[in-house]
Enzyme design. Structure first.
Site, PDB file in Angstrom:
ATOM      1  N   HIS A   1      -3.151   9.047   1.277  1.00  0.00           N
ATOM      2  CA  HIS A   1      -3.134   7.893   0.373  1.00  0.00           C
ATOM      3  C   HIS A   1      -4.511   7.670  -0.228  1.00  0.00           C
ATOM      4  O   HIS A   1      -5.509   8.245   0.225  1.00  0.00           O
ATOM      5  CB  HIS A   1      -2.638   6.633   1.112  1.00  0.00           C
ATOM      6  CG  HIS A   1      -3.328   6.366   2.426  1.00  0.00           C
ATOM      7  ND1 HIS A   1      -4.083   5.238   2.659  1.00  0.00           N
ATOM      8  CD2 HIS A   1      -3.364   7.078   3.585  1.00  0.00           C
ATOM      9  CE1 HIS A   1      -4.555   5.262   3.898  1.00  0.00           C
ATOM     10  NE2 HIS A   1      -4.140   6.371   4.485  1.00  0.00           N
TER      11      HIS A   1
ATOM     12  N   CYS B   1      -3.539   2.951  -5.435  1.00  0.00           N
ATOM     13  CA  CYS B   1      -2.770   3.768  -4.497  1.00  0.00           C
ATOM     14  C   CYS B   1      -1.382   4.102  -5.028  1.00  0.00           C
ATOM     15  O   CYS B   1      -0.855   5.205  -4.791  1.00  0.00           O
ATOM     16  CB  CYS B   1      -2.661   3.062  -3.149  1.00  0.00           C
ATOM     17  SG  CYS B   1      -1.828   1.434  -3.197  1.00  0.00           S
TER      18      CYS B   1
ATOM     19  N   HIS C   1       0.857  -1.187   0.000  1.00  0.00           N
ATOM     20  CA  HIS C   1       0.000   0.000   0.000  1.00  0.00           C
ATOM     21  C   HIS C   1       0.891   1.234   0.000  1.00  0.00           C
ATOM     22  O   HIS C   1       1.861   1.312   0.750  1.00  0.00           O
ATOM     23  CB  HIS C   1      -0.917   0.000   1.216  1.00  0.00           C
ATOM     24  CG  HIS C   1      -1.943   1.090   1.179  1.00  0.00           C
ATOM     25  ND1 HIS C   1      -2.806   1.252   0.109  1.00  0.00           N
ATOM     26  CD2 HIS C   1      -2.241   2.089   2.046  1.00  0.00           C
ATOM     27  CE1 HIS C   1      -3.597   2.288   0.338  1.00  0.00           C
ATOM     28  NE2 HIS C   1      -3.265   2.825   1.499  1.00  0.00           N
TER      29      HIS C   1
END
Length: 255
Positions: free
Chosen positions: A42, A151, A30
């Site tokens: 994010h 992301c 991530h």
């Protein structure tokens, strides 16, 4: 941070750093942008770090940052557009901190065989980088798409202002490129079965195809990537000039 490892200490973080942390036994990572003051911005799919919006989500394990019973004053609840602000600890969710590398050499890029850790593209200055995620926190980054707008795409855009406008192709994400590049390399190397039975030669050829596909598809090499200011990006998303459509294999709520 070592030659082949991007792992860093929290003390070495700087505003504008593109950071990431591996999730679920290193299945995926991530990504986000560190904007200072222990804060990371994010991009998620309505607060969920990974997802396709289809029945495939049943096979994916979400590693959404664990929330404690106490309210975290830094973290913002997910909005409809999916861009969220979290404290560093919530972003890491118990994982290890890594810094994404920019302007790496072709040799180092190929040596880092797994995508989603570095790029040939050059990063912009940190003050410009920090402005973009803060702006998108208020205005959104479009619909989340695991292959075209995830992301890592968000973080790379914030660092470089580069965007792939043709949404019929894959996005900027090195992870997505690796997922597609592996099977593609195996398919492209299959005809060699007709001319050789040497397993080592087959493996070497497949690896070569894989590395070549990663190199050619990197955002720093692509000719379909253009500079788009964050204000222009928001205008395009608002007016429908740029759209990312979620898969419609099963019912999913609208963005």
């Amino acid at each position: 941070m070592g030659l082949l490892s991007n792992r860093i200490d929290k003390e070495s973080l700087k505003s504008g750093d593109h950071i990431y942390s591996w999730r679920t036994a290193y299945i995926y990572s991530h990504h986000g942008i560190y904007v200072g003051n222990d804060t990371v911005i994010h991009f998620t799919r309505r607060g969920q770090e990974v997802g396709t919006g289809t029945v495939l989500d049943l096979l994916l394990v979400s590693s959404r940052p664990a929330r404690s019973q106490m309210h975290c004053p830094t973290c913002t609840p997910p909005e409809g557009h999916g861009v969220v602000s979290s404290c560093l600890n919530c972003f890491l969710a118990g994982g290890i901190l890594y810094r994404f590398q920019y302007a790496v050499s072709p040799a180092l890029f190929i040596a880092k065989a797994r995508g989603g850790t570095c790029t040939l593209a050059v990063s912009d200055q940190n003050d410009l980088v920090v402005h973009r995620p803060k702006y998108l926190l208020e205005n959104g980054f479009g619909c989340y798409n695991v292959f075209k707008n995830n992301c890592e795409d968000f973080a790379i855009y914030c660092k470089t202002e580069l965007l792939v406008l043709d949404q019929s192709t894959i996005g900027q994400s090195g992870q997505a490129i690796s997922i597609i590049g592996g099977p593609l390399a195996a398919v492209l190397s299959t005809p060699l079965l007709l001319v050789t039975t040497n397993i080592y030669g087959m493996v070497a050829t497949a690896v070569g195809f894989y590395c070549a596909s990663r190199y050619a598809a990197d955002i720093g090499m692509r000719r379909d990537a253009v500079k788009v200011s964050v204000e222009d990006l928001t205008r395009r998303l608002t007016t429908g000039l740029l759209q990312v459509i979620e898969p419609q294999l099963s019912a999913a709520p609208a963005c």
